[in-house]
Write a protein that holds these residues in place. Structure first.
Motif: not given
Length: 232
Positions: A204-210
């Motif tokens: 459910d959490a946002a998957h952020l880029d580096a």
């Protein structure tokens, strides 16, 4: 010739003399950086640098006494690109973090050499002077711990990012393909109900880029520093 007790930063170079291949510390360091950029630190030795410069290895010892000195010079050359700017301590510390990360992305080998004892070359000292000067209103005893905290965060973050790059090259799988390959295993594992908190975050959490991950983590750190300064 090596002079006992003089660091590389203080030791003068040999005088110029007419030779088929002109030489200087800067040329030696740039050749070493090119080797490291292409093939990593394992590709750097005084013999290999001499070959790249088309000179005999013994000529290099008039300029640099050891590989350790060469690595110190390479790191300081990379610090030439780390020039923190900004108004106030927060902007300068953010700039330091971003510039260090950029330098490590440009020269992956730098991530392996950051940390440990402080860098004392002229470019590293110039960067440190800029940062410490921006912290002039901070309690003197807090200055170095603040800088050390930011440096520790950056070193940890860039080493993780560089390790990910290296893993991608070694396996031929980028992060998305790697995650997809592990997806079925994680689904089976989470279905057992043994790891409910992890399952919620992964699903459910946002998957952020580096880039976003780095900047949010840096904000957490700087917010904590700001709160401590406000309390004191």
């Amino acid at each position: 010739m090596y002079r006992q007790g003089m660091l590389i930063w203080e030791r003068p170079e040999p005088p110029n003399r007419p030779v088929p291949a002109p030489l200087s510390r800067d040329r030696i360091v740039q050749a070493a950086i090119q080797l490291a950029d292409a093939d990593g630190l394992d590709a750097v030795s005084l013999r290999k640098v001499a070959t790249a410069l088309d000179v005999r290895p013994m000529r290099l010892y008039g300029y640099i006494a050891s590989k350790e000195e060469l690595l110190d010079l390479m790191v300081d050359a990379a610090h030439a690109g780390i020039r923190p700017v900004g108004d106030g301590w927060r902007e300068v510390l953010r700039s330091l973090a971003e510039a260090t990360r950029h330098a490590a992305h440009e020269h992956e080998w730098l991530a392996d050499l950051l940390g440990g004892r402080p860098q004392l070359g002229p470019h590293a000292l110039a960067s440190g002077e800029t940062v410490v000067a921006a912290l002039g209103d901070v309690d003197l005893d807090d200055v170095m711990p603040m800088v050390a905290a930011v440096n520790a965060y950056v070193i940890g973050a860039v080493r993780r990012e560089i390790a990910e790059r290296r893993a991608e090259r070694a396996t031929g799988m980028d992060e998305r393909r790697w995650q997809a390959s592990l997806g079925p295993y994680l689904e089976r594992t989470f279905a057992t109900g043994r790891f409910p908190a992890l399952a919620t975050v992964v699903r459910d959490a946002a998957h952020l880029d580096a880039d976003h991950t780095f900047r949010i983590g840096l904000d957490f750190l700087l917010d904590g520093i700001e709160a401590r300064i406000a309390r004191s």
